[in-house]
Design an enzyme around this catalytic site. Structure first.
Site, PDB file in Angstrom:
ATOM      1  N   GLN A 141      -6.890 -46.083  20.406  1.00 12.78           N
ATOM      2  CA  GLN A 141      -7.549 -46.142  19.097  1.00 12.78           C
ATOM      3  C   GLN A 141      -8.891 -46.869  19.181  1.00 12.78           C
ATOM      4  O   GLN A 141      -9.354 -47.422  18.189  1.00 12.78           O
ATOM      5  CB  GLN A 141      -6.654 -46.858  18.075  1.00 12.78           C
ATOM      6  CG  GLN A 141      -5.518 -46.023  17.545  1.00 12.78           C
ATOM      7  CD  GLN A 141      -4.271 -46.142  18.409  1.00 12.78           C
ATOM      8  OE1 GLN A 141      -4.165 -47.056  19.219  1.00 12.78           O
ATOM      9  NE2 GLN A 141      -3.340 -45.226  18.243  1.00 12.78           N
ATOM     10  N   ARG A 143     -11.598 -45.504  19.337  1.00 12.44           N
ATOM     11  CA  ARG A 143     -12.307 -44.720  18.331  1.00 12.44           C
ATOM     12  C   ARG A 143     -11.254 -44.046  17.464  1.00 12.44           C
ATOM     13  O   ARG A 143     -10.204 -43.626  17.966  1.00 12.44           O
ATOM     14  CB  ARG A 143     -13.168 -43.632  18.973  1.00 12.44           C
ATOM     15  CG  ARG A 143     -14.277 -44.131  19.875  1.00 12.44           C
ATOM     16  CD  ARG A 143     -15.476 -44.597  19.097  1.00 12.44           C
ATOM     17  NE  ARG A 143     -16.679 -44.672  19.924  1.00 12.44           N
ATOM     18  CZ  ARG A 143     -17.800 -45.239  19.540  1.00 12.44           C
ATOM     19  NH1 ARG A 143     -17.888 -45.784  18.343  1.00 12.44           N
ATOM     20  NH2 ARG A 143     -18.861 -45.274  20.331  1.00 12.44           N
ATOM     21  N   LYS A 171     -11.642 -37.410  28.126  1.00 13.71           N
ATOM     22  CA  LYS A 171     -12.389 -36.183  27.857  1.00 13.71           C
ATOM     23  C   LYS A 171     -13.386 -36.400  26.718  1.00 13.71           C
ATOM     24  O   LYS A 171     -14.552 -36.013  26.819  1.00 13.71           O
ATOM     25  CB  LYS A 171     -11.401 -35.067  27.510  1.00 13.71           C
ATOM     26  CG  LYS A 171     -12.002 -33.688  27.382  1.00 13.71           C
ATOM     27  CD  LYS A 171     -10.932 -32.673  26.952  1.00 13.71           C
ATOM     28  CE  LYS A 171      -9.777 -32.623  27.902  1.00 13.71           C
ATOM     29  NZ  LYS A 171      -8.799 -31.577  27.499  1.00 13.71           N
ATOM     30  N   LYS A 183      -1.914 -36.412  21.744  1.00 11.59           N
ATOM     31  CA  LYS A 183      -1.338 -35.107  22.070  1.00 11.59           C
ATOM     32  C   LYS A 183       0.036 -35.015  21.441  1.00 11.59           C
ATOM     33  O   LYS A 183       0.736 -36.021  21.295  1.00 11.59           O
ATOM     34  CB  LYS A 183      -1.219 -34.919  23.586  1.00 11.59           C
ATOM     35  CG  LYS A 183      -1.266 -33.467  24.009  1.00 11.59           C
ATOM     36  CD  LYS A 183      -2.662 -32.901  23.869  1.00 11.59           C
ATOM     37  CE  LYS A 183      -2.771 -31.510  24.452  1.00 11.59           C
ATOM     38  NZ  LYS A 183      -4.167 -31.023  24.444  1.00 11.59           N
ATOM     39  N   SER A 270     -13.110 -19.430  20.698  1.00 13.33           N
ATOM     40  CA  SER A 270     -13.608 -19.241  22.064  1.00 13.33           C
ATOM     41  C   SER A 270     -14.185 -20.511  22.671  1.00 13.33           C
ATOM     42  O   SER A 270     -14.687 -20.485  23.797  1.00 13.33           O
ATOM     43  CB  SER A 270     -14.688 -18.150  22.076  1.00 13.33           C
ATOM     44  OG  SER A 270     -15.802 -18.543  21.281  1.00 13.33           O
ATOM     45  N   ARG A 516     -25.677 -31.929  28.873  1.00 14.23           N
ATOM     46  CA  ARG A 516     -25.931 -33.373  28.916  1.00 14.23           C
ATOM     47  C   ARG A 516     -24.825 -34.098  29.675  1.00 14.23           C
ATOM     48  O   ARG A 516     -25.093 -34.985  30.497  1.00 14.23           O
ATOM     49  CB  ARG A 516     -26.038 -33.917  27.494  1.00 14.23           C
ATOM     50  CG  ARG A 516     -26.355 -35.406  27.421  1.00 14.23           C
ATOM     51  CD  ARG A 516     -26.464 -35.893  26.002  1.00 14.23           C
ATOM     52  NE  ARG A 516     -25.200 -35.757  25.279  1.00 14.23           N
ATOM     53  CZ  ARG A 516     -25.012 -36.136  24.023  1.00 14.23           C
ATOM     54  NH1 ARG A 516     -26.025 -36.641  23.339  1.00 14.23           N
ATOM     55  NH2 ARG A 516     -23.846 -35.995  23.434  1.00 14.23           N
TER      56      ARG A 516
END
Length: 558
Positions: A141, A143, A171, A183, A270, A516
């Site tokens: 947590q 963020r 990620k 998850k 996609s 980036r």
């Protein structure tokens, strides 16, 4: 702890011999001793040998515990970056106090913070009752909200959701998306349930998450994953908005991956596959890396194989095919197909929609053996975790492994690929397209307006005024004796004159994010002399960012 591990790892592994024979620019980028700050070479001294992190790990299984596997990758990154984190602390503390602070925060980052285990009953259409198991893990947590998909699979376990949640944390950090990792999984085979039963399961699971405080626009935001999609996300949004989120104007931001009519965003379906394409594109166009691999930059002469023809595999295949690469093989759980002359993604998609399988596709033959070991330039494992192991890694023929799935490579396989000079583009960067566009959707839901709606007409009119101004300036300068001087935009500019659509903005934002982030990983690999070890570079990059958040926010009640 991390420093000791790092010192042990720095002892006895020489970089791949191929690095020494690379071109000068490649050698400058990749040929130094991995894991140490760049220094001028000393004549007559060979780089010190190093051990790979998996050799230092106690667990040598070919099929390691998934969460332990991710923790091992984290430990490797932490051992590399610890000294730099200590050095960068701008406090009046002693060296020992700084190191204790760094190690303490690294210990905070590593474990999974919360795991919710649920069981609930449903009544099936035949009148029988069944108890369903489900899990939601929140890794971090640092963020908020937390972010991560919901998958339906009989292989779902506590270990799996913890591992995937931790991967989501790293990620999000790699692509600068301000979420913590989470998850969820429901332990079912969706093929064994009717649509009505799946709706019951999805809505009840949502209610259980809501009762425990594990879902909400500012708390925890699920998304599609294996065997879930727009339909399930729509059920989740409706359930939350109709119950606990009834008075919350932002209720539909409780989940992403929704249909457009329910607050979804163009380009989300996609997004992961498109992100895989952009990730490969950024590295395959980098001449220094390609020279190390003995390949030419660009997609033009490249062949690729996709393992897994679901959402990620299909869209990865479509975009690579569109930019000139040739798909020679596709693998699924029930078998694989092969055609050295190429497989058209649209034709294969249509065939699978009609027949429910890729087997029998008339323009390809059945591939005997493992598709992971097929002859190709780029291998895209886009199925499930731990597909590339110590057993099959020596037989992989691809020069680039692009991890479209989460955790497809075990630590032992990763070590083998580095020794064989195979470049692995890691999962925590490559398949981040989904969470990136989910972030865009979440922002759209909070703003309550689609991207570009406020600027479409203004941009279009501005473009036409610009062209008219150029035309009038030329006519004033050269006169109209030969008639007017029309300014004719190119086809590409004409497409943009009308203003960017939401899909255009999403695609542009995703491409920029992946570019980036790739540059950041490359700089990190160069900074710490990691060579082709892009996975460790990505973990180091993520750890630095998460550490910065914890360090600057402070730690409460310690």
């Amino acid at each position: 702890m991390y420093r000791c591990l790092g010192e042990a790892l720095l002892l006895s592994r020489a970089g791949p011999a191929a690095l020494g024979s690379a071109a000068a620019d490649s050698a400058a980028l990749l040929g130094r001793t991995r894991g140490q700050p760049a220094t001028a070479p000393q004549p007559g001294l060979a780089p010190p040998a190093r051990r790979h992190y998996s050799e230092a790990a106690a667990d040598r299984e070919d099929d390691p515990n998934f969460f332990k596997m991710v923790e091992g990758f984290f430990d490797r990154g932490a051992s590399i970056v610890e000294d730099k984190l200590v050095e960068d602390l701008k406090t009046r503390e002693s060296e020992e106090q700084k190191r204790n602070r760094v190690r303490g925060i690294l210990r905070i980052i590593k474990p999974c913070n919360h795991v919710l285990s649920l069981s609930f009953p449903i009544r099936r259409d035949d009148g029988s009752w069944e108890v369903i198991e489900g899990y939601r893990a929140q890794h971090s947590q640092h963020r908020t909200p937390c972010k991560g998909g919901i998958r339906y699979s009989t292989d779902v376990s506590v270990d799996e959701v913890k591992a995937l949640a931790s991967l989501m944390t790293y990620k999000c950090a790699v692509v600068d998306v301000p979420f913590g990792g989470a998850k969820a999984g429901v332990k079912i085979n969706p093929k064994n349930y009717t649509d009505n039963e799946l709706e019951k399961i999805t809505r009840r699971f949502t209610m259980e998450l809501a009762k425990k405080g594990f879902i909400g626009p500012g708390i925890d935001v699920p998304a599609p994953d294996m065997s879930t999609g727009e339909r399930e996300m729509s059920w989740i949004a409706d359930t939350y908005a109709s119950t606990i989120g009834h008075y919350d104007i932002n209720a539909h931001a409780c989940v992403t991956g929704k249909p457009i009519s329910q607050g979804g965003i163009h380009g989300r379906i996609s997004a992961t596959g498109r992100g895989v394409f952009h990730g490969i594109e950024n590295f395959i166009n980098e001449a220094s890396y390609m020279s190390i691999l003995g390949m030419t930059p660009g997609f033009g002469d490249k062949t690729f194989v996709v393992q897994g023809f679901g959402n990620v595999g299909l869209h990865s295949m479509r975009y690579l095919h569109r930019f000139g690469a040739k798909c020679v093989g596709v693998g699924e759980s029930d078998g694989s197909i092969w055609n050295p002359d190429g497989i058209d993604p649209k034709e294969l998609e249509d065939f699978k929609l009609q027949h429910g399988t890729i087997l029998g596709f008339p323009k390809a033959k059945i591939y005997e053996g493992s598709i992971l070991e097929a002859d190709c330039d780029i291998l895209i494992p886009a199925a499930s975790e731990k597909q590339l192991t110590k057993s099959n890694a020596p037989r992989v023929k691809a020069k680039i492994i692009a991890e479209g799935a989460n955790g497809p490579t075990t630590p032992e396989a990763d070590k083998i690929f580095l020794e064989r000079n195979i470049m692995v583009i890691p999962d925590l960067y490559l398949n981040a397209g989904g969470v990136t566009v989910s972030y865009f959707e979440w922002l759209k839901n909070l703003n309550h307006v689609s991207y570009g709606r406020l600027t479409f007409k203004y941009e279009r009119d501005s473009n036409y005024h610009l062209l008219m101004s150029v035309q009038e300036s030329l006519e004033r300068k050269f006169g109209k004796h030969g008639g007017t001087i029309p300014i004719v935009p190119t086809a590409e500019f004409q497409d943009r004159i009308s203003g960017a659509s939401e899909k255009d903005i999403v695609h542009s934002g995703l491409a920029y994010t992946m570019e980036r982030s790739a540059r950041q990983i490359m700089r990190t690999a160069m900074k710490y002399n990691l060579g082709l070890d892009l996975r460790t570079a990505a973990y180091v990059n993520a750890i630095e960012k998460v550490f910065k958040v914890y360090n600057e926010a402070g730690v409460t009640f310690t």
